[in-house]
Motif scaffolding. Structure first.
Motif, mmCIF file in Angstrom:
data_model
loop_
_atom_site.group_PDB
_atom_site.id
_atom_site.type_symbol
_atom_site.label_atom_id
_atom_site.label_comp_id
_atom_site.label_asym_id
_atom_site.label_seq_id
_atom_site.Cartn_x
_atom_site.Cartn_y
_atom_site.Cartn_z
ATOM 1 N N SER A 26 0.820 -1.184 0.168
ATOM 2 C CA SER A 26 0.121 -0.212 -0.175
ATOM 3 C C SER A 26 0.932 1.170 -0.092
ATOM 4 C CB SER A 26 -0.747 0.074 1.289
ATOM 5 O OG SER A 26 -0.149 -0.064 2.577
ATOM 6 N N SER A 27 2.220 1.048 0.073
ATOM 7 C CA SER A 27 3.204 2.182 0.411
ATOM 8 C C SER A 27 4.104 2.490 -1.004
ATOM 9 C CB SER A 27 4.143 2.058 1.338
ATOM 10 O OG SER A 27 3.349 1.895 2.653
ATOM 11 N N ILE A 28 4.488 3.384 -1.152
ATOM 12 C CA ILE A 28 5.601 3.570 -2.433
ATOM 13 C C ILE A 28 6.871 3.292 -1.983
ATOM 14 C CG2 ILE A 28 6.476 5.299 -4.127
ATOM 15 C CD1 ILE A 28 3.793 6.637 -4.124
ATOM 16 N N PHE A 29 7.359 2.639 -2.956
ATOM 17 C CA PHE A 29 8.841 2.326 -2.471
ATOM 18 C C PHE A 29 9.864 2.786 -3.614
ATOM 19 C CE2 PHE A 29 8.573 -0.385 1.226
ATOM 20 C CZ PHE A 29 7.497 -0.754 1.311
ATOM 21 N N ASN A 30 11.216 3.124 -3.171
ATOM 22 C CA ASN A 30 11.803 3.800 -4.263
ATOM 23 C C ASN A 30 12.822 2.652 -4.941
ATOM 24 O OD1 ASN A 30 13.243 3.756 -2.002
ATOM 25 N ND2 ASN A 30 13.913 6.061 -2.133
ATOM 26 N N THR A 31 13.046 1.610 -3.966
ATOM 27 C CA THR A 31 13.750 0.371 -4.654
ATOM 28 C C THR A 31 13.025 -0.776 -4.345
ATOM 29 O OG1 THR A 31 15.864 1.731 -3.749
ATOM 30 C CG2 THR A 31 16.124 -0.712 -4.382
ATOM 31 N N TRP A 32 13.040 -1.513 -5.417
ATOM 32 C CA TRP A 32 12.717 -2.896 -5.134
ATOM 33 C C TRP A 32 13.843 -4.200 -5.214
ATOM 34 C CZ3 TRP A 32 7.981 -4.973 -3.104
ATOM 35 C CH2 TRP A 32 7.007 -4.044 -3.300
ATOM 36 N N LEU A 33 13.963 -5.033 -4.248
ATOM 37 C CA LEU A 33 15.127 -5.879 -4.533
ATOM 38 C C LEU A 33 14.427 -7.315 -4.419
ATOM 39 C CD1 LEU A 33 17.651 -4.309 -1.995
ATOM 40 C CD2 LEU A 33 17.338 -3.853 -4.388
ATOM 41 N N TRP A 34 15.116 -8.449 -4.980
ATOM 42 C CA TRP A 34 14.593 -9.528 -4.798
ATOM 43 C C TRP A 34 16.049 -10.643 -4.266
ATOM 44 C CZ3 TRP A 34 9.718 -11.772 -5.235
ATOM 45 C CH2 TRP A 34 9.041 -10.972 -5.587
ATOM 46 N N TYR A 35 15.478 -11.253 -3.295
ATOM 47 C CA TYR A 35 16.530 -12.113 -2.691
ATOM 48 C C TYR A 35 16.327 -13.704 -2.806
ATOM 49 C CZ TYR A 35 18.875 -8.054 -0.266
ATOM 50 O OH TYR A 35 19.487 -6.896 0.140
ATOM 51 N N LYS A 36 17.186 -14.402 -2.621
ATOM 52 C CA LYS A 36 16.859 -15.924 -2.481
ATOM 53 C C LYS A 36 17.607 -16.585 -1.121
ATOM 54 C CE LYS A 36 17.471 -20.377 -4.578
ATOM 55 N NZ LYS A 36 18.579 -21.100 -4.234
ATOM 56 N N GLN A 37 16.989 -17.235 -0.297
ATOM 57 C CA GLN A 37 17.611 -17.586 0.637
ATOM 58 C C GLN A 37 17.595 -19.359 0.710
ATOM 59 O OE1 GLN A 37 15.595 -16.740 4.539
ATOM 60 N NE2 GLN A 37 17.530 -17.167 5.523
ATOM 61 N N ASP A 38 18.739 -20.063 0.886
ATOM 62 C CA ASP A 38 18.752 -21.382 1.008
ATOM 63 C C ASP A 38 18.938 -21.787 2.438
ATOM 64 O OD1 ASP A 38 21.220 -21.331 -1.931
ATOM 65 O OD2 ASP A 38 19.154 -21.800 -1.781
ATOM 66 N N PRO A 39 18.605 -23.084 2.885
ATOM 67 C CA PRO A 39 18.824 -23.485 4.263
ATOM 68 C C PRO A 39 20.068 -23.218 4.677
ATOM 69 C CG PRO A 39 17.469 -24.976 2.617
ATOM 70 C CD PRO A 39 18.092 -23.964 1.899
ATOM 71 N N GLY A 40 19.997 -22.598 6.028
ATOM 72 C CA GLY A 40 20.886 -22.321 6.905
ATOM 73 C C GLY A 40 21.990 -21.243 6.447
ATOM 74 N N GLU A 41 21.309 -20.386 5.437
ATOM 75 C CA GLU A 41 22.274 -19.395 4.785
ATOM 76 C C GLU A 41 21.368 -17.781 4.871
ATOM 77 O OE1 GLU A 41 25.294 -21.758 4.079
ATOM 78 O OE2 GLU A 41 25.188 -19.665 3.853
ATOM 79 N N GLY A 42 22.236 -16.775 4.823
ATOM 80 C CA GLY A 42 21.306 -15.462 4.807
ATOM 81 C C GLY A 42 20.921 -15.370 3.225
ATOM 82 N N PRO A 43 20.150 -14.361 3.203
ATOM 83 C CA PRO A 43 19.271 -14.300 1.933
ATOM 84 C C PRO A 43 20.666 -13.685 0.827
ATOM 85 C CG PRO A 43 18.097 -13.104 3.644
ATOM 86 C CD PRO A 43 19.216 -13.648 4.186
ATOM 87 N N VAL A 44 20.396 -13.872 -0.451
ATOM 88 C CA VAL A 44 21.508 -13.384 -1.559
ATOM 89 C C VAL A 44 20.769 -12.720 -2.301
ATOM 90 C CG1 VAL A 44 22.983 -14.527 -3.144
ATOM 91 C CG2 VAL A 44 22.839 -15.582 -0.968
ATOM 92 N N LEU A 45 20.977 -11.526 -2.608
ATOM 93 C CA LEU A 45 20.543 -10.640 -3.574
ATOM 94 C C LEU A 45 20.354 -11.222 -5.055
ATOM 95 C CD1 LEU A 45 19.510 -7.908 -4.014
ATOM 96 C CD2 LEU A 45 21.537 -6.854 -4.420
ATOM 97 N N LEU A 46 19.492 -11.176 -5.640
ATOM 98 C CA LEU A 46 19.471 -11.830 -7.050
ATOM 99 C C LEU A 46 19.274 -10.524 -8.082
ATOM 100 C CD1 LEU A 46 16.755 -14.397 -6.421
ATOM 101 C CD2 LEU A 46 19.238 -14.655 -6.764
ATOM 102 N N ILE A 47 18.363 -9.556 -7.730
ATOM 103 C CA ILE A 47 17.986 -8.346 -8.681
ATOM 104 C C ILE A 47 17.646 -7.336 -7.808
ATOM 105 C CG2 ILE A 47 16.449 -7.576 -10.359
ATOM 106 C CD1 ILE A 47 16.269 -10.364 -11.746
ATOM 107 N N ALA A 48 18.303 -6.273 -8.221
ATOM 108 C CA ALA A 48 17.938 -4.653 -7.886
ATOM 109 C C ALA A 48 17.177 -3.799 -8.896
ATOM 110 C CB ALA A 48 19.113 -4.245 -7.138
ATOM 111 N N LEU A 49 16.287 -3.258 -8.362
ATOM 112 C CA LEU A 49 15.329 -2.483 -9.335
ATOM 113 C C LEU A 49 15.426 -1.090 -8.689
ATOM 114 C CD1 LEU A 49 12.647 -5.080 -9.931
ATOM 115 C CD2 LEU A 49 14.236 -4.377 -11.549
#
Lengths: 112, 114
Positions: A26-49
């Motif tokens: 419902s809010s406006i964002f000025n960046t959108w990011l997509w991350y992937k997380q594997d078991p036991g790991e931290g999120p890894v950045l895939l794509i930034a917009l």
């Protein structure tokens, strides 16, 4: 505060199929990011917009920043077993520094 | 290659004990975030720093949590006293403020309070 609705919550697909997931707010964002997380790991950045309407690819992944700045989607083409994991969208707003708000995640399971 | 380093990776402690989690951000990054991940709440922002100064810690329970950056290479998150409901995975992430906005995550500290 800001909240992101990410859907679907989970997906069960066959290897080779295409995948699509999205986030809305419902809010406006000025960046959108997509991350992937594997078991036991931290999120890894895939794509930034960074711009409304922007369409960006990273190999078999394609993501778009919605025109209204309140949504984004991620597509994965020709899925492979290593695509299994949890995918998170994150919307960024500037509050002194870039503050990221995360969606609840989409858990992707692939049947070989 | 550059990465965010968190220690310890796992911590099991008894209720009431103090817990300190440490994070070494990527060299040159000036923004540090602390997130908590649980099944129920997902990834919640606890606090973040820019140039070592706290910008927002509204996501933290103030009575028991504290976050600091003693220097540019070390961020700490402390819980005192710990409670079972604090059991979660705590992630540190770092980035460059106002430049592109990406945050790079460490591997997390899995905390279990019994």
């Amino acid at each position: 505060g800001q909240q992101l609705n990410q859907s679907p919550q989970s997906m069960f697909i066959q290897e080779g199929e295409d995948v699509s997931m999205n986030c809305t707010s419902s809010s406006i964002f000025n960046t959108w990011l997509w991350y992937k997380q594997d078991p036991g790991e931290g999120p890894v950045l895939l794509i930034a917009l960074y711009k409304a309407g922007e369409l960006t690819s990273n190999g078999r992944l394609t993501a778009q920043f919605g025109i209204t700045r309140k949504d984004s989607f991620l597509n994965i083409s020709a899925s492979i077993p290593s695509d299994v994991g949890i995918y998170f969208c994150a919307g960024g707003i500037i509050q002194g520094a870039q503050k990221l708000v995360f969606g609840q995640g989409t858990r992707l399971t692939i049947n070989p | 290659d550059a990465r965010v380093t968190q220690t310890p990776r796992h911590k099991v402690t008894e209720m009431g004990q103090e817990v300190t989690m440490r994070c070494q951000p990527i060299l040159g990054h000036n923004t540090v975030f602390w997130y908590r991940q649980t099944m129920m709440q997902g990834l919640e922002l606890l606090a973040y720093f820019r140039n070592r100064a706290p910008l927002d810690d509204s996501g933290m329970p103030k009575d028991r949590f504290s976050a600091e950056m003693p220097d540019a290479t070390l961020a700490t998150l402390k819980i005192q006293p710990s409670e079972p409901r604090d059991s979660a995975v705590y992630f540190c992430a770092s980035g460059l403020a106002l430049l592109r906005g990406e945050a790079f995550f460490g591997q997390g500290t899995r905390l279990t309070v019994v």
